[in-house]
Design a protein around this motif. Sequence first.
Motif, PDB file in Angstrom:
ATOM      1  N   LEU A   1      30.039  58.984  -0.413  1.00 56.60           N
ATOM      2  CA  LEU A   1      30.730  58.226  -1.456  1.00 56.60           C
ATOM      3  C   LEU A   1      29.779  57.259  -2.155  1.00 56.60           C
ATOM      4  O   LEU A   1      29.689  57.228  -3.381  1.00 56.60           O
TER       5      LEU A   1
ATOM      6  N   ASP B   1      30.881  60.188   5.486  1.00 56.06           N
ATOM      7  CA  ASP B   1      31.757  60.121   4.320  1.00 56.06           C
ATOM      8  C   ASP B   1      31.392  58.923   3.442  1.00 56.06           C
ATOM      9  O   ASP B   1      31.327  59.044   2.218  1.00 56.06           O
TER      10      ASP B   1
ATOM     11  N   HIS C   1      38.703  60.220   1.289  1.00 54.92           N
ATOM     12  CA  HIS C   1      37.555  59.536   1.908  1.00 54.92           C
ATOM     13  C   HIS C   1      38.017  58.735   3.122  1.00 54.92           C
ATOM     14  O   HIS C   1      38.615  57.669   2.985  1.00 54.92           O
TER      15      HIS C   1
ATOM     16  N   SER D   1      36.309  57.018   4.972  1.00 51.58           N
ATOM     17  CA  SER D   1      35.657  55.705   5.009  1.00 51.58           C
ATOM     18  C   SER D   1      36.505  54.658   4.278  1.00 51.58           C
ATOM     19  O   SER D   1      36.628  53.521   4.749  1.00 51.58           O
TER      20      SER D   1
END
Length: 197
Positions: free
Chosen positions: A141, A137, A15, A17
């Motif tokens: 999530l 992203d 991820h 992010s």
Amino acid sequence: MIEMPLPPSPGAAEHVSIDLVNSVVHLPGGRSVDALDTPESTTAWLIDRGLVATGSELQSYCQNRLIGLRNDLQAAFVSAVTGEPLDPRVLDRVNAALVAAPHVSLLRTKAGGGFARSAEHPVTQLVEHAMSVVADDAATLLAGDDVALLAQCGAEPCTRFYLRTHGRRQWCSTRCGDRVRAARAFARKREAAAVRR
């Protein structure tokens, strides 16, 4: 590129992010290391993650926009972990980043024949493209099943986020865990010494 003092936390590789939010590390003694400290280090961070092309050069304006997204995503992650309400303005800014530029790579022909995909955008849209990918992203999530695994490091002053690989994990790295365990052991020894006096 700036050398980070801690290894990537679990989930940061999957991820971007989480990786962005963790791009600043707070260390004991009030020290911090920020991978987005300069426009050059910000550009290197984005190139390393394939979010802008090699040879790109971002300006301080772009650096500041990415840092703003990092701050907004950190607030969203804190909200997801703690259940505290999120300021609607933060959500508006994350959504604005999400739709700022298309994050789909275009189909191109190669010079020697064949095809390739690339995320080529005008220079003015480089940071918008990167922010759109990161925001997408984060949205995936936060709205998905993995949000239940999202946690924040329990080792002061670390504020990094990670995905729990098992239920009891409390720290983003073994280094943070070792620091907490060492501090607890020192406190126990000091307490035992005080009792003996």
